[in-house]
Design an enzyme around this catalytic site. Structure first.
Site, PDB file in Angstrom:
ATOM      1  N   MET A   1     -16.158  -8.861   4.658  1.00  0.00           N
ATOM      2  CA  MET A   1     -15.540  -7.633   4.162  1.00  0.00           C
ATOM      3  C   MET A   1     -16.593  -6.650   3.670  1.00  0.00           C
ATOM      4  O   MET A   1     -17.690  -7.040   3.301  1.00  0.00           O
ATOM      5  CB  MET A   1     -14.560  -7.964   3.038  1.00  0.00           C
ATOM      6  CG  MET A   1     -13.287  -8.615   3.536  1.00  0.00           C
ATOM      7  SD  MET A   1     -12.528  -9.670   2.297  1.00  0.00           S
ATOM      8  CE  MET A   1     -13.718 -10.978   2.178  1.00  0.00           C
TER       9      MET A   1
ATOM     10  N   TYR B   1      -9.812 -12.757   6.036  1.00  0.00           N
ATOM     11  CA  TYR B   1      -8.522 -12.982   5.386  1.00  0.00           C
ATOM     12  C   TYR B   1      -8.484 -14.328   4.675  1.00  0.00           C
ATOM     13  O   TYR B   1      -7.750 -14.502   3.702  1.00  0.00           O
ATOM     14  CB  TYR B   1      -7.388 -12.869   6.403  1.00  0.00           C
ATOM     15  CG  TYR B   1      -7.126 -11.430   6.800  1.00  0.00           C
ATOM     16  CD1 TYR B   1      -6.369 -10.595   5.978  1.00  0.00           C
ATOM     17  CD2 TYR B   1      -7.657 -10.890   7.958  1.00  0.00           C
ATOM     18  CE1 TYR B   1      -6.140  -9.269   6.317  1.00  0.00           C
ATOM     19  CE2 TYR B   1      -7.439  -9.572   8.308  1.00  0.00           C
ATOM     20  CZ  TYR B   1      -6.677  -8.763   7.471  1.00  0.00           C
ATOM     21  OH  TYR B   1      -6.472  -7.450   7.805  1.00  0.00           O
TER      22      TYR B   1
ATOM     23  N   ARG C   1       0.848  -1.191   0.000  1.00  0.00           N
ATOM     24  CA  ARG C   1       0.000   0.000   0.000  1.00  0.00           C
ATOM     25  C   ARG C   1       0.885   1.243   0.000  1.00  0.00           C
ATOM     26  O   ARG C   1       1.979   1.238   0.560  1.00  0.00           O
ATOM     27  CB  ARG C   1      -0.922   0.019   1.219  1.00  0.00           C
ATOM     28  CG  ARG C   1      -1.955  -1.110   1.233  1.00  0.00           C
ATOM     29  CD  ARG C   1      -2.956  -0.919   2.370  1.00  0.00           C
ATOM     30  NE  ARG C   1      -3.909  -2.019   2.445  1.00  0.00           N
ATOM     31  CZ  ARG C   1      -5.010  -2.112   1.709  1.00  0.00           C
ATOM     32  NH1 ARG C   1      -5.287  -1.152   0.843  1.00  0.00           N
ATOM     33  NH2 ARG C   1      -5.827  -3.129   1.843  1.00  0.00           N
TER      34      ARG C   1
ATOM     35  N   ASP D   1     -14.667  -5.653  -2.472  1.00  0.00           N
ATOM     36  CA  ASP D   1     -15.908  -5.115  -1.909  1.00  0.00           C
ATOM     37  C   ASP D   1     -16.948  -4.765  -2.967  1.00  0.00           C
ATOM     38  O   ASP D   1     -18.077  -4.411  -2.632  1.00  0.00           O
ATOM     39  CB  ASP D   1     -15.616  -3.857  -1.085  1.00  0.00           C
ATOM     40  CG  ASP D   1     -14.805  -4.147   0.157  1.00  0.00           C
ATOM     41  OD1 ASP D   1     -14.722  -5.328   0.542  1.00  0.00           O
ATOM     42  OD2 ASP D   1     -14.245  -3.197   0.731  1.00  0.00           O
TER      43      ASP D   1
END
Length: 534
Positions: free
Chosen positions: A319, A432, A220, A276
């Site tokens: 999620m 996860y 990230r 998502d």
């Protein structure tokens, strides 16, 4: 649609006038000057029966037949092309016309006039609305296969299907266009200037689609536009394929802008990724179907557990940072869920119409219940309870509080200490595990189409674009369109109504003014005027 214009149109065509449109409804983007459109080597074609609107340069331009009195509101939100800033760039015949595999295809190349409508349901006299260029191979390309040096980078969180996209970009470039020089950038954006690359060949990526995660590793943040483009120049890379979510695609747009500024012949293609399903415009994101399917295992496990004990309550956290699509679709697919809590629909615990009351009622009726909880649900509620300050991760996303254990403890405390009612509570967090699995058959096919569409677009000279299905047809979309807003569950749509009918849960909004303030007035009015009983 071939939007190129020429000074010499067919003698059978009516005169064509160009003039600036003073205002365009819902205009977000300027249009590219018509003379710079690609496909200039093809015979110019433009329908004079319908007005043509475009958006992509500083001055919106409209082409219209002066005899056409009716304005049907037809707009194209086009993507940039290398010829915008490299007008003398030569084009070449597409190698696909020599491909034995494509020889059987009735129409090998996409008609340059093909566009995809953003809004498929229209009324008889309503404007035709916004359209995007249809994805697919073009008759002319702007790269020689032997001169292509492509690179692929993956950024952000994991998602089922990333390896499939990598594999199909490599195999698509090689098998369809004869490209042999493909680099893998390791470790996300910062890998451009802090890590070595790996050479990607069809043999090297042959079976990576059977694994979860990303073959190239990810990270990230770490985006430094100038350093990245410097590296692209130094390595003589001329095609960049970027796989990632909202923040990653914004980075891709910045890279394209810098490439344009420097006048480099570099095509920048984005492949949108988020488990998502919260990317705007496109029908769905890859990995979503796999996530919904895998979530069924956790929901089924919770249902088995609570059904086997007295007053069993199962909580499954899925999620969904800002959008509750996984939770909603998993709930609808399961039919074993009693209550679904998502970020778009605030809830409260105590009092009439609250979650505690609903749990007690459902336990008395059935002896057990299952709650599906999206990770972004109830964040304000949790923050007030825990007195925490907002923090962000390296990508700029707000760090979420763990709503699962918080809600679990709240339910335990209420029923054991206040209600004196013994309950057996089971909490399952498979998040996860879900995002780390390989993609299923449906997502594998979808990822293949995304990858090949990106390859076709880059070879055809398009840049600064992202790909995805719009109303089931793959299209090239300006990156800004998929990053300007987040796709969320609409509480007034039929899909959420189907969920409420399935679970028969309360809205949690009817007598809570503080929560209603978080919704737009129209949504609150609709919900409050609709009686939903448990």
């Amino acid at each position: 649609m071939d939007l190129s214009l020429s000074s010499s149109l067919s003698r059978n065509h009516a005169p064509l006038y160009l003039y600036k449109a003073s205002s365009l409804p819902n205009s977000r983007y300027p249009t590219r000057p018509l003379s710079n459109f690609p496909n200039q080597d093809l015979k110019p074609r433009i329908s004079l029966r319908k007005p043509l609107f475009l958006r992509h340069s500083n001055n919106p331009i409209r082409a219209q037949n002066p005899d056409q009195a009716i304005d049907d509101g037809f707009f194209i939100e086009d993507v940039p092309h290398l010829t915008n800033f490299l007008p003398n760039l030569p084009s070449y015949p597409n190698p696909l016309h020599r491909s034995p595999a494509y020889a059987i295809v009735k129409q090998t190349f996409v008609n340059p006039e093909d566009v995809v409508a953003e809004k498929i349901v229209v009324q008889k006299n309503s404007p035709r609305g916004v359209h995007f260029r249809r994805a697919g191979p073009r008759e002319r390309v702007y790269f020689k296969s032997e001169e292509v040096r492509a690179c692929i980078v993956t950024c952000g969180g994991l998602c089922p299907g990333i390896n499939t996209v990598i594999r199909e970009i490599v195999c698509g470039l090689n098998s369809m266009y004869g490209v042999d020089d493909i680099l893998g950038i390791e470790g996300g954006y910062r890998g451009f200037y802090s890590k070595n690359t790996t050479q990607l060949t069809p043999k090297a990526v042959n079976d990576i689609h059977k694994r979860g995660g990303t073959f190239l590793q990810t990270s990230r943040g770490g985006h430094d536009t100038n350093k990245i483009v410097d590296n692209i120049q130094d390595r003589r890379i001329n095609q960049v394929y970027i796989i990632g979510g909202d923040g990653t695609q914004k980075g891709a747009a910045a890279i394209y802008k810098e490439v344009e500024k420097r006048g480099l012949q570099v095509a920048v293609a984005g492949i949108p990724k988020t488990i998502d399903n919260d990317i705007a415009v496109i029908d769905k994101s890859f990995g979503f179907d796999t996530a919904v399917e895998e979530a069924q295992r956790a929901i089924n496990a919770a249902h088995v557990e609570v059904e086997s004990v007295e007053n069993g309550v199962g909580i499954v956290k899925l999620m969904g940072r800002y959008s509750g699509f996984i939770a909603m679709f998993a709930t609808l697919a399961s039919r074993d869920v009693d209550c679904c809590l998502i970020p778009e629909s605030p809830f409260y615990l105590e009092g009439q119409g609250g979650l505690f009351e609903f749990i007690e009622q459902r336990l008395k009726e059935n002896g057990h219940m299952v709650i599906v909880l999206a990770e972004g649900a109830g964040q304000d509620y949790v923050a007030q309870s825990m007195h925490v300050v907002d923090e962000k991760d390296a990508s700029g996303n707000m760090l979420l509080l763990d709503v699962g254990p918080w809600l679990t403890q709240k339910i335990k405390d209420h029923f054991t200490k206040i209600k004196r009612m013994p309950i057996n509570l089971k909490y399952i967090d498979p998040t996860y595990m879900i995002r780390a699995i390989p993609s299923n058959a449906s997502d594998n096919i979808y990822c293949t189409l995304l990858a090949q569409s990106a390859v076709h677009g880059a070879m055809a000279g398009y840049t600064g674009f992202t790909v995805g299905p719009v109303n089931s047809r793959h299209a090239y979309i300006p990156i800004a369109r998929v990053t300007e807003t987040t796709n969320t569950v609409k509480l007034t749509d039929r899909m959420w109504a189907r969920l409420l009918a399935s679970t028969n849960q309360p809205s949690f909004l009817q007598k809570n003014e503080a929560m209603q303030e978080k919704l737009d007035g129209k949504t609150s009015d609709v919900i409050n005027n609709t009686e939903i009983t448990s």
